[in-house]
Design a protein around this motif. Structure first.
Motif, PDB file in Angstrom:
ATOM      1  N   SER A  94      43.807 -30.981 -14.849  1.00 56.55           N
ATOM      2  CA  SER A  94      44.408 -30.645 -15.933  1.00 56.55           C
ATOM      3  C   SER A  94      46.056 -30.793 -15.361  1.00 56.55           C
ATOM      4  CB  SER A  94      44.280 -28.974 -16.153  1.00 56.55           C
ATOM      5  OG  SER A  94      42.868 -28.787 -16.680  1.00 56.55           O
ATOM      6  N   GLU A  96      50.100 -30.254 -17.141  1.00 56.84           N
ATOM      7  CA  GLU A  96      50.859 -29.850 -18.215  1.00 56.84           C
ATOM      8  C   GLU A  96      51.892 -30.863 -18.623  1.00 56.84           C
ATOM      9  OE1 GLU A  96      53.475 -25.718 -18.258  1.00 56.84           O
ATOM     10  OE2 GLU A  96      51.417 -25.519 -17.679  1.00 56.84           O
ATOM     11  N   SER A 144      45.172 -28.687 -25.206  1.00 53.83           N
ATOM     12  CA  SER A 144      45.940 -27.355 -25.544  1.00 53.83           C
ATOM     13  C   SER A 144      47.096 -27.142 -25.364  1.00 53.83           C
ATOM     14  CB  SER A 144      44.949 -26.183 -24.745  1.00 53.83           C
ATOM     15  OG  SER A 144      45.275 -26.323 -23.556  1.00 53.83           O
ATOM     16  N   VAL A 146      50.701 -24.493 -24.292  1.00 51.28           N
ATOM     17  CA  VAL A 146      50.691 -23.069 -23.682  1.00 51.28           C
ATOM     18  C   VAL A 146      52.294 -22.761 -23.695  1.00 51.28           C
ATOM     19  CG1 VAL A 146      48.981 -22.881 -22.115  1.00 51.28           C
ATOM     20  CG2 VAL A 146      51.097 -23.949 -21.322  1.00 51.28           C
ATOM     21  N   GLU A 152      48.450 -19.111 -24.577  1.00 54.43           N
ATOM     22  CA  GLU A 152      48.045 -20.190 -25.385  1.00 54.43           C
ATOM     23  C   GLU A 152      48.804 -19.880 -26.690  1.00 54.43           C
ATOM     24  OE1 GLU A 152      43.731 -19.346 -25.663  1.00 54.43           O
ATOM     25  OE2 GLU A 152      43.244 -20.787 -24.370  1.00 54.43           O
ATOM     26  N   TRP A 154      49.869 -22.644 -30.503  1.00 52.23           N
ATOM     27  CA  TRP A 154      49.341 -23.814 -31.259  1.00 52.23           C
ATOM     28  C   TRP A 154      50.613 -24.210 -32.257  1.00 52.23           C
ATOM     29  CZ3 TRP A 154      45.846 -27.032 -29.998  1.00 52.23           C
ATOM     30  CH2 TRP A 154      45.804 -28.272 -30.636  1.00 52.23           C
ATOM     31  N   ASN A 181      41.580 -27.547 -28.281  1.00 51.99           N
ATOM     32  CA  ASN A 181      41.331 -26.303 -27.706  1.00 51.99           C
ATOM     33  C   ASN A 181      42.387 -25.255 -28.519  1.00 51.99           C
ATOM     34  OD1 ASN A 181      39.142 -27.082 -26.148  1.00 51.99           O
ATOM     35  ND2 ASN A 181      40.443 -26.964 -24.508  1.00 51.99           N
ATOM     36  N   TYR A 182      41.859 -24.613 -29.769  1.00 52.21           N
ATOM     37  CA  TYR A 182      42.959 -23.915 -30.459  1.00 52.21           C
ATOM     38  C   TYR A 182      42.888 -22.449 -29.834  1.00 52.21           C
ATOM     39  CZ  TYR A 182      42.478 -27.384 -33.986  1.00 52.21           C
ATOM     40  OH  TYR A 182      42.573 -28.645 -34.589  1.00 52.21           O
ATOM     41  N   PRO A 183      44.042 -21.627 -29.945  1.00 49.47           N
ATOM     42  CA  PRO A 183      44.039 -20.351 -29.198  1.00 49.47           C
ATOM     43  C   PRO A 183      42.903 -19.375 -29.970  1.00 49.47           C
ATOM     44  CG  PRO A 183      46.123 -21.099 -29.789  1.00 49.47           C
ATOM     45  CD  PRO A 183      45.414 -22.130 -30.242  1.00 49.47           C
ATOM     46  N   GLN A 184      42.300 -18.671 -29.132  1.00 49.80           N
ATOM     47  CA  GLN A 184      41.277 -17.663 -29.626  1.00 49.80           C
ATOM     48  C   GLN A 184      42.308 -16.588 -30.391  1.00 49.80           C
ATOM     49  OE1 GLN A 184      38.130 -18.191 -29.513  1.00 49.80           O
ATOM     50  NE2 GLN A 184      38.621 -19.975 -28.799  1.00 49.80           N
TER      51      GLN A 184
END
Length: 186
Positions: A94, A96, A144, A146, A152, A154, A181-184
């Protein structure tokens, strides 16, 4: 012997994600295809081949056998997105990637007004966009975002743009897929 590509000035001025294809390997002097790249984790983290150290005076490393394609993700340029980073993952690694802001001011010529772009611009308006970019090898990636504290978030929108395929990809199946990956929501 190879040739030197001087990129230090561009890097010092904030240009990131430099990836220059050497189709034949003649520029590198290896006679093997690859890419000259800036030492950005957004590029080097996903390259399966080893990259040689930076050439003196060049500020670029050579990655023999690498096949990369620039992928950009346009987002809202609003200052509320300052400090937001995009996270790209291939399931193993991963990375950033910090946000950049592109600013354009001017008037489109008659030819430009007839393109799709004309729908997004008025003739004399200024235009900006936030964007995140990475030169990636083919693969499956998740995307995603951050904020500065790792939470998280978007952006208002995300527009994916694949640049032209490099010569190394012609005649091969080079696929890229992106899962967002959208934030929950709570």
């Amino acid at each position: 012997t190879g040739h030197t590509i001087f990129a230090c000035d561009a890097i010092e001025k904030g240009v990131r994600n430099i990836a220059i294809e050497d189709i034949t390997g003649n520029i590198s002097g290896t006679n093997k295809p690859g890419f000259f790249v800036s030492d950005e984790t957004a590029i080097t983290s996903f390259i399966p081949s080893l990259c040689s150290p930076k050439s003196p005076g060049s500020c670029l490393s050579y990655c023999e056998g690498a096949c990369l394609r620039l992928v950009s993700f346009a987002t809202n340029p609003s200052k509320i997105h300052n400090g937001v980073s995009m996270v790209v993952s291939n399931g193993i690694t991963s990375v950033e990637i910090p946000r950049s802001v592109y600013y354009w001011k001017g008037v489109f010529d008659e030819e430009e007004k007839t393109t799709e772009k004309a729908g997004f611009f008025e003739e004399t308006k200024d235009w900006t966009k936030g964007w995140f970019g990475a030169a990636l090898p083919p693969g499956d990636y998740s995307i995603s975002f951050v904020n500065g504290t790792g939470g998280e978030v978007w952006p208002d929108f995300v527009g994916e743009m694949m640049e032209q395929e490099p010569a190394c990809a012609f005649g091969t199946v080079s696929t890229y897929s992106f899962t967002y990956n959208y934030p929950q929501s709570e």
